[in-house]
Design an enzyme around this catalytic site. Structure first.
Site, PDB file in Angstrom:
ATOM      1  CE1 TYR A 196      39.709  32.654  45.452  1.00 28.64           C
ATOM      2  CE2 TYR A 196      39.165  34.128  43.645  1.00 28.64           C
ATOM      3  CZ  TYR A 196      39.314  33.896  45.002  1.00 28.64           C
ATOM      4  OH  TYR A 196      39.073  34.901  45.904  1.00 28.64           O
ATOM      5  CG  HIS A 209      35.673  26.110  46.561  1.00 28.95           C
ATOM      6  ND1 HIS A 209      34.885  25.055  46.980  1.00 28.95           N
ATOM      7  CD2 HIS A 209      35.045  27.233  47.020  1.00 28.95           C
ATOM      8  CE1 HIS A 209      33.838  25.526  47.644  1.00 28.95           C
ATOM      9  NE2 HIS A 209      33.914  26.829  47.679  1.00 28.95           N
ATOM     10  CG  ASN A 218      29.341  33.568  47.087  1.00 29.93           C
ATOM     11  OD1 ASN A 218      29.821  33.876  45.997  1.00 29.93           O
ATOM     12  ND2 ASN A 218      29.463  34.341  48.147  1.00 29.93           N
ATOM     13  CG  ASP A 248      34.567  21.839  46.185  1.00 24.27           C
ATOM     14  OD1 ASP A 248      33.738  22.399  45.434  1.00 24.27           O
ATOM     15  OD2 ASP A 248      34.838  22.279  47.318  1.00 24.27           O
ATOM     16  CG  ASN A 285      28.887  29.137  50.487  1.00 24.00           C
ATOM     17  OD1 ASN A 285      27.959  28.885  51.258  1.00 24.00           O
ATOM     18  ND2 ASN A 285      29.999  29.699  50.891  1.00 24.00           N
TER      19      ASN A 285
END
Length: 193
Positions: free
Chosen positions: A19, A24, A72, A97, A118
């Site tokens: 990631y 994100h 989240n 973001d 989230n």
């Protein structure tokens, strides 16, 4: 508009190599660059479920936090450090973001809802407040709401990456007035760049 000085700066994102370079994680990118600029290396702190550093900004001590939970659940990490150091929501800056802005746009916002994000949803829920300040970095929108999840979890194009980095540079340049509670100066500076 003078606001509460900031005691905690948080960069939202997802943990792990897969990631690291995704849209994100732009909040985490800014925070990492800020830590580097301040020569305040982030260190894992398991009780806060994140990487933290204590930094001096504009002669103020300030905590930097990059949650190591998934997006989240980022709010749990933020709430843990805020409770421990008795930091009110008004003294927290969350960098994240923003789908609703084109890549390269950066804006400051105080309070408000989560807008379907989230990380913000969990932060508001975990803190029991939405009174924190947000630094929103545009990543653009894929055009179709069904494509949002794969889009935010993908790497930006080279052009978007350059635009996002320019927004991060602008964000880094206004950290000092934000930290001291001089939000109006920070907003003015952003709009004049």
């Amino acid at each position: 508009m003078s606001t509460h000085p900031i005691d905690l700066i948080v960069g939202l994102g997802n943990p792990g190599q897969q990631y690291q370079k995704t849209r994100h994680n732009v909040g985490a990118w800014l925070l990492e660059q800020l830590a580097q600029q301040l020569n305040s290396p982030l260190k894992i702190e398991t009780k806060f479920q994140g990487e933290i550093a204590k930094a001096q900004i504009a002669s103020r001590a300030c905590w930097l936090l990059k949650p190591t939970t998934y997006m989240n659940h980022n709010g749990q990490s933020i709430a843990a450090i805020a409770r421990f150091y008795k930091i009110p929501a008004e003294a927290i800056l969350v960098i994240h973001d923003e789908l609703d802005f084109p890549a390269g746009t950066i804006r400051i916002k105080r309070g408000g809802g989560h807008g379907g994000h989230n990380g913000l949803r969990d932060t508001i829920s975990s803190l029991g407040s939405n009174a924190f300040t947000r630094l929103r970095i545009g990543i653009g929108h894929p055009g179709n709401s069904n494509d949002v999840s794969p889009y935010v979890l993908s790497t930006p194009s080279k052009h978007d990456q350059q635009q996002i980095q320019a927004a991060i540079d602008d964000g880094l340049s206004i950290i000092e007035p934000l930290i001291t509670g001089n939000t109006e100066q920070a907003i003015h500076q952003l709009h004049s760049e």
